[in-house]
Design an enzyme around this catalytic site. Sequence first.
Site, PDB file in Angstrom:
ATOM      1  N   ASP A 135       6.191   8.993  -0.347  1.00  0.00           N
ATOM      2  CA  ASP A 135       5.101   8.117  -0.804  1.00  0.00           C
ATOM      3  C   ASP A 135       4.155   8.896  -1.725  1.00  0.00           C
ATOM      4  OD1 ASP A 135       3.834   5.705  -0.839  1.00  0.00           O
ATOM      5  OD2 ASP A 135       3.038   5.815   1.199  1.00  0.00           O
TER       6      ASP A 135
ATOM      7  N   ASP B 283       2.026   7.507   3.278  1.00  0.00           N
ATOM      8  CA  ASP B 283       0.674   8.079   3.345  1.00  0.00           C
ATOM      9  C   ASP B 283      -0.132   7.458   4.492  1.00  0.00           C
ATOM     10  OD1 ASP B 283       0.101   5.613   2.267  1.00  0.00           O
ATOM     11  OD2 ASP B 283      -0.900   6.366   0.470  1.00  0.00           O
TER      12      ASP B 283
ATOM     13  N   LYS C 105       7.769   6.313  -3.629  1.00  0.00           N
ATOM     14  CA  LYS C 105       7.181   4.967  -3.536  1.00  0.00           C
ATOM     15  C   LYS C 105       5.828   4.992  -4.227  1.00  0.00           C
ATOM     16  CE  LYS C 105       5.435   3.056   0.337  1.00  0.00           C
ATOM     17  NZ  LYS C 105       4.019   2.857  -0.087  1.00  0.00           N
TER      18      LYS C 105
ATOM     19  N   GLU D   3       2.464   2.533  -5.283  1.00  0.00           N
ATOM     20  CA  GLU D   3       1.729   1.280  -5.081  1.00  0.00           C
ATOM     21  C   GLU D   3       1.301   0.683  -6.419  1.00  0.00           C
ATOM     22  OE1 GLU D   3      -1.500   1.440  -2.299  1.00  0.00           O
ATOM     23  OE2 GLU D   3      -0.257   2.327  -0.718  1.00  0.00           O
TER      24      GLU D   3
ATOM     25  N   GLU E 282       3.806  -6.033   1.277  1.00  0.00           N
ATOM     26  CA  GLU E 282       2.947  -5.830   2.454  1.00  0.00           C
ATOM     27  C   GLU E 282       1.930  -6.960   2.591  1.00  0.00           C
ATOM     28  OE1 GLU E 282       1.452  -1.893   3.082  1.00  0.00           O
ATOM     29  OE2 GLU E 282       0.132  -2.522   4.708  1.00  0.00           O
TER      30      GLU E 282
END
Length: 290
Positions: free
Chosen positions: A83, A44, A113, A115, A182
């Site tokens: 994502d 994204d 994916k 978050e 990250e």
Amino acid sequence: MRMTVRDIQKMKTESQPISMLTAYDAISARLAETAGVEMILVGDTLGMVVQGHDSTIPVTLDQMIYHAEIVARVTQKPLIVGDMPFMSVQVSAEQALANCARMMQEARVTCVKVEGGEFMAPTIARLTEAGIPVMAHIGLTPQSVHKFGGFRVQGKEVETAQQVIRDAHAVEDAGAFALVLELTPAPLSQIITERLHIPTIGIGAGRYCDGQVQVFHDILDLYQVFLPKHTKQYAKVGDLILKGIQDFVQEVQKREFPTEKQSFNMNQEELAALRTQLEQDNANGSHPKR
Ligand code: KIV
């Protein structure tokens, strides 16, 4: 044959470094595949590097599916990760299941994916139980940029570092097949990489991760808004493109482009006949004279 999540996991057990690059369209996807990346992330980040927003928050699920479908369709070998954008999986496990199903069915990606750490673990467990392979993403999770107060390194103090470690274990226990780390300090990423069985893929997380992910536009100098410290520009493509466009504009202005080489001709007899026809039409007044 396309890479599978098991191939990616095997690379960790065989200590082979894993490379992942983002791609958002046919050109970037084909280039990434030809260069030999094992995974392509349709991230994204496209909200920033393609759409020009200052964060990933405005990106919608429909937009992600649109880009992921292109990348999956034009590639054969790399594992394609779709994502899941802001709030597409956070509302409830049911919402996450429905939206990840759309990503897999409409974009034909192999995995998604998501978050979030500990708090997303129950959702990750539901998704993996339902047959959806999940790559988790912890540390600095860009969709929560406003909670963090900016794109800041996460886990620099004992307490925050322990939270990142708890997040890593929680998503592994929930069934994630890999984990993006990250903006975490390199020593913390090393500790996590040693403790987990699943591969860690770092971005701004130092050299000890099992793999590395970077953004296509960052490593090629195409973003040009700002350069994150964690990136390295392997080619100055942005400057090359700018120079090419400037040359085009100048040649158009000087009427140097196009030349015969870029033009199409006409059979001389046809042309002569056309001119005669036009003159007759003009004489008869059937066309306005020019
Ligand atoms: O969206 C994205 O490109 C990402 C990477 C920065 C890991 O999440």
